[in-house]
Design a protein around this motif. Sequence first.
Motif, mmCIF file in Angstrom:
data_model
loop_
_atom_site.group_PDB
_atom_site.id
_atom_site.type_symbol
_atom_site.label_atom_id
_atom_site.label_comp_id
_atom_site.label_asym_id
_atom_site.label_seq_id
_atom_site.Cartn_x
_atom_site.Cartn_y
_atom_site.Cartn_z
ATOM 1 N N MET A 51 5.081 18.388 36.316
ATOM 2 C CA MET A 51 3.930 18.585 37.194
ATOM 3 C C MET A 51 3.938 19.938 37.906
ATOM 4 O O MET A 51 3.488 20.068 39.028
ATOM 5 C CB MET A 51 3.799 17.432 38.187
ATOM 6 N N GLY A 52 4.430 20.952 37.227
ATOM 7 C CA GLY A 52 4.421 22.307 37.771
ATOM 8 C C GLY A 52 3.661 23.246 36.853
ATOM 9 O O GLY A 52 4.052 24.396 36.681
ATOM 10 N N CYS A 53 2.597 22.748 36.269
ATOM 11 C CA CYS A 53 1.874 23.479 35.221
ATOM 12 C C CYS A 53 1.481 24.899 35.626
ATOM 13 O O CYS A 53 1.474 25.799 34.790
ATOM 14 C CB CYS A 53 0.644 22.695 34.788
ATOM 15 N N GLU A 54 1.162 25.113 36.885
ATOM 16 C CA GLU A 54 0.761 26.454 37.318
ATOM 17 C C GLU A 54 1.927 27.433 37.329
ATOM 18 O O GLU A 54 1.735 28.621 37.484
ATOM 19 C CB GLU A 54 0.087 26.401 38.703
ATOM 20 N N ARG A 55 3.155 26.922 37.109
ATOM 21 C CA ARG A 55 4.339 27.779 37.104
ATOM 22 C C ARG A 55 5.147 27.625 35.814
ATOM 23 O O ARG A 55 6.365 27.739 35.826
ATOM 24 C CB ARG A 55 5.248 27.440 38.286
ATOM 25 N N ALA A 56 4.511 27.368 34.705
ATOM 26 C CA ALA A 56 5.272 27.189 33.462
ATOM 27 C C ALA A 56 6.123 28.439 33.230
ATOM 28 O O ALA A 56 5.704 29.526 33.574
ATOM 29 C CB ALA A 56 4.304 26.985 32.303
ATOM 30 N N VAL A 59 12.071 24.143 35.059
ATOM 31 C CA VAL A 59 13.309 23.391 34.868
ATOM 32 C C VAL A 59 13.751 22.855 36.222
ATOM 33 O O VAL A 59 13.355 23.365 37.273
ATOM 34 C CB VAL A 59 14.438 24.227 34.231
ATOM 35 N N ILE A 60 14.577 21.821 36.165
ATOM 36 C CA ILE A 60 15.160 21.248 37.370
ATOM 37 C C ILE A 60 16.665 21.231 37.162
ATOM 38 O O ILE A 60 17.143 20.786 36.124
ATOM 39 C CB ILE A 60 14.636 19.819 37.622
ATOM 40 N N VAL A 61 17.410 21.728 38.147
ATOM 41 C CA VAL A 61 18.873 21.700 38.110
ATOM 42 C C VAL A 61 19.306 20.691 39.159
ATOM 43 O O VAL A 61 18.943 20.814 40.332
ATOM 44 C CB VAL A 61 19.475 23.094 38.390
ATOM 45 N N GLN A 62 20.070 19.678 38.727
ATOM 46 C CA GLN A 62 20.455 18.622 39.651
ATOM 47 C C GLN A 62 21.771 17.988 39.217
ATOM 48 O O GLN A 62 22.204 18.140 38.076
ATOM 49 C CB GLN A 62 19.355 17.559 39.735
ATOM 50 N N GLY A 63 22.384 17.299 40.145
ATOM 51 C CA GLY A 63 23.611 16.556 39.872
ATOM 52 C C GLY A 63 23.731 15.435 40.887
ATOM 53 O O GLY A 63 23.215 15.539 42.005
ATOM 54 N N ILE A 67 22.378 18.645 46.102
ATOM 55 C CA ILE A 67 21.051 19.224 46.258
ATOM 56 C C ILE A 67 20.567 19.635 44.868
ATOM 57 O O ILE A 67 21.347 20.143 44.057
ATOM 58 C CB ILE A 67 21.112 20.451 47.194
ATOM 59 N N GLY A 68 19.294 19.377 44.588
ATOM 60 C CA GLY A 68 18.699 19.777 43.321
ATOM 61 C C GLY A 68 17.662 20.866 43.548
ATOM 62 O O GLY A 68 17.149 21.031 44.661
ATOM 63 N N TYR A 69 17.355 21.604 42.502
ATOM 64 C CA TYR A 69 16.423 22.722 42.602
ATOM 65 C C TYR A 69 15.409 22.685 41.474
ATOM 66 O O TYR A 69 15.771 22.506 40.315
ATOM 67 C CB TYR A 69 17.171 24.056 42.526
ATOM 68 N N SER A 70 14.135 22.896 41.812
ATOM 69 C CA SER A 70 13.087 23.103 40.824
ATOM 70 C C SER A 70 12.858 24.608 40.745
ATOM 71 O O SER A 70 12.705 25.264 41.778
ATOM 72 C CB SER A 70 11.777 22.431 41.253
ATOM 73 N N ILE A 71 12.854 25.122 39.531
ATOM 74 C CA ILE A 71 12.612 26.549 39.335
ATOM 75 C C ILE A 71 11.637 26.716 38.178
ATOM 76 O O ILE A 71 11.597 25.907 37.258
ATOM 77 C CB ILE A 71 13.923 27.343 39.105
ATOM 78 N N PHE A 112 12.461 30.145 42.393
ATOM 79 C CA PHE A 112 12.673 28.835 43.018
ATOM 80 C C PHE A 112 11.381 28.295 43.596
ATOM 81 O O PHE A 112 10.624 28.997 44.252
ATOM 82 C CB PHE A 112 13.770 28.927 44.087
ATOM 83 N N VAL A 113 11.132 27.016 43.315
ATOM 84 C CA VAL A 113 9.916 26.342 43.751
ATOM 85 C C VAL A 113 10.228 25.399 44.906
ATOM 86 O O VAL A 113 9.537 25.379 45.907
ATOM 87 C CB VAL A 113 9.264 25.569 42.583
ATOM 88 N N SER A 114 11.275 24.588 44.738
ATOM 89 C CA SER A 114 11.622 23.638 45.790
ATOM 90 C C SER A 114 13.083 23.226 45.668
ATOM 91 O O SER A 114 13.716 23.411 44.637
ATOM 92 C CB SER A 114 10.724 22.395 45.730
ATOM 93 N N ARG A 115 13.553 22.657 46.757
ATOM 94 C CA ARG A 115 14.906 22.117 46.833
ATOM 95 C C ARG A 115 14.781 20.650 47.204
ATOM 96 O O ARG A 115 14.013 20.292 48.085
ATOM 97 C CB ARG A 115 15.694 22.885 47.903
ATOM 98 N N GLN A 116 15.521 19.798 46.514
ATOM 99 C CA GLN A 116 15.488 18.370 46.812
ATOM 100 C C GLN A 116 16.855 17.947 47.335
ATOM 101 O O GLN A 116 17.878 18.225 46.712
ATOM 102 C CB GLN A 116 15.164 17.533 45.558
#
Length: 129
Positions: A51-56, A59-63, A67-71, A112-116
Amino acid sequence: MTSWITICDTCKRDDWAARGMGESDGERLAGLIEPRASAAGLATRRVSCTMGCERACNVIVQGAGKIGYSIGTFEPGEEAAEAIVGFAALHAESETGQVPYKTWPAGVKGHFVSRQLPVPEAPPAEAEK
């Protein structure tokens, strides 16, 4: 504990149709990330839409417990794949998932888009009545 790289395989950059691509930009990026991630001991998975189509490309980095990151907003090329896997390797080494900015690969800076925050291990205790 490993880190995961979740790759949106349906991402298409704005000029995708004009370039006459047979596969999506997300598929191209996934194909470049997967062998690098495997060699680095990182897990990957492809999903159809983050759901980040405007930023194709996204990827999401998580464990687990980190903390996870959307980029996103990547060109689906070698440089982006190297930077994403490099960041994910640093994420995997971090106990909390936080990676000091000065160690980020240059290719992820500005993407970077967001941090979870990690999901709590247990629900909050009910207030005493």
